[in-house]
Design an enzyme around this catalytic site. Structure first.
Site, PDB file in Angstrom:
ATOM      1  N   ILE A  31     -34.331  17.105   5.431  1.00  0.00           N
ATOM      2  CA  ILE A  31     -33.132  17.884   5.099  1.00  0.00           C
ATOM      3  C   ILE A  31     -32.070  17.018   4.416  1.00  0.00           C
ATOM      4  CG2 ILE A  31     -31.793  17.543   7.233  1.00  0.00           C
ATOM      5  CD1 ILE A  31     -31.438  20.608   7.335  1.00  0.00           C
ATOM      6  N   HIS A  99     -42.341  10.818  14.205  1.00  0.00           N
ATOM      7  CA  HIS A  99     -42.590  11.338  12.859  1.00  0.00           C
ATOM      8  C   HIS A  99     -42.677  10.184  11.881  1.00  0.00           C
ATOM      9  CE1 HIS A  99     -38.299  11.177  13.713  1.00  0.00           C
ATOM     10  NE2 HIS A  99     -38.123  10.844  12.445  1.00  0.00           N
ATOM     11  N   HIS A 101     -41.913   9.027   7.975  1.00  0.00           N
ATOM     12  CA  HIS A 101     -41.193   9.337   6.746  1.00  0.00           C
ATOM     13  C   HIS A 101     -42.044   8.847   5.568  1.00  0.00           C
ATOM     14  CE1 HIS A 101     -36.978   9.741   8.531  1.00  0.00           C
ATOM     15  NE2 HIS A 101     -37.609   9.134   9.509  1.00  0.00           N
TER      16      HIS A 101
HETATM   17  P1  AMP Z   1     -35.206   9.622  12.278  1.00  0.00           P
HETATM   18  O1  AMP Z   1     -33.824   9.142  11.953  1.00  0.00           O
HETATM   19  O2  AMP Z   1     -36.286   8.635  11.942  1.00  0.00           O
HETATM   20  O3  AMP Z   1     -35.301  10.149  13.687  1.00  0.00           O
HETATM   21  O4  AMP Z   1     -35.472  10.804  11.280  1.00  0.00           O
HETATM   22  C1  AMP Z   1     -35.037  12.097  11.514  1.00  0.00           C
HETATM   23  C2  AMP Z   1     -34.988  12.748  10.170  1.00  0.00           C
HETATM   24  O5  AMP Z   1     -35.015  14.143  10.370  1.00  0.00           O
HETATM   25  C3  AMP Z   1     -33.732  12.443   9.362  1.00  0.00           C
HETATM   26  O6  AMP Z   1     -34.109  11.835   8.135  1.00  0.00           O
HETATM   27  C4  AMP Z   1     -33.086  13.816   9.165  1.00  0.00           C
HETATM   28  O7  AMP Z   1     -32.516  13.953   7.881  1.00  0.00           O
HETATM   29  C5  AMP Z   1     -34.264  14.736   9.358  1.00  0.00           C
HETATM   30  N1  AMP Z   1     -33.948  16.072   9.836  1.00  0.00           N
HETATM   31  C6  AMP Z   1     -33.121  16.414  10.843  1.00  0.00           C
HETATM   32  N2  AMP Z   1     -33.112  17.734  11.014  1.00  0.00           N
HETATM   33  C7  AMP Z   1     -33.962  18.249  10.096  1.00  0.00           C
HETATM   34  C8  AMP Z   1     -34.387  19.567   9.757  1.00  0.00           C
HETATM   35  N3  AMP Z   1     -33.946  20.653  10.397  1.00  0.00           N
HETATM   36  N4  AMP Z   1     -35.282  19.713   8.757  1.00  0.00           N
HETATM   37  C9  AMP Z   1     -35.740  18.627   8.091  1.00  0.00           C
HETATM   38  N5  AMP Z   1     -35.386  17.368   8.362  1.00  0.00           N
HETATM   39  C10 AMP Z   1     -34.498  17.176   9.350  1.00  0.00           C
END
Ligand code: AMP
Length: 115
Positions: A31, A99, A101
């Site tokens: 997002i 997850h 990236h």
């Molecule tokens: P992390 O910081 O490694 O936990 O990554 C979490 C990621 O999830 C971040 O890059 C956010 O931008 C992404 N994120 C959070 N909420 C959403 C959402 N609803 N849809 C897609 N990505 C999201």
């Protein structure tokens, strides 16, 4: 499974467009993208952090890597992308559902681990 935002996305509680789905994982666009291609590969099974993974998660972890590689190719960044896992809040993890990236489509600083 629905304890984090990713659990809610996987369960359908929060609508989201899946770029990819199989029985073990989904992939969605981040997002808040940090690059032209910024995709998250998320296992359906919730493992909070990489360090919480166990030996019986070995096949799942391998599967996520293979899916990430194939998706990177399909998204046109197969020759140059980074695969990042943030483990722990101090490392930047904000969603405690493991997850990967996939980050690509921009130049990376040579010799840097991130950025
Ligand atoms: P992390 O910081 O490694 O936990 O990554 C979490 C990621 O999830 C971040 O890059 C956010 O931008 C992404 N994120 C959070 N909420 C959403 C959402 N609803 N849809 C897609 N990505 C999201």
């Amino acid at each position: 499974m629905s304890d984090t935002i990713f659990g809610k996305i996987i369960s359908g509680e929060i609508p989201s467009e899946f770029l990819y789905e199989d029985e073990h994982c989904i992939a969605i666009n981040d997002i808040n993208p940090q690059a032209p291609v910024h995709v998250l590969v998320i296992p359906k099974q919730s493992i909070p952090r990489l360090v919480d993974a166990q030996l019986n998660d070995q096949a799942l972890l391998g599967h996520l890597m293979l899916v990430a590689g194939k998706l990177a190719q399909q998204l046109g960044v197969g020759d140059a992308f980074r695969l990042v896992v943030n483990n722990g809040a101090e490392a930047g993890q904000t969603v405690f559902h493991l997850h990967l990236h996939i980050i690509g489509g921009r130049a990376f600083a040579e010799g840097h681990m991130a950025g």
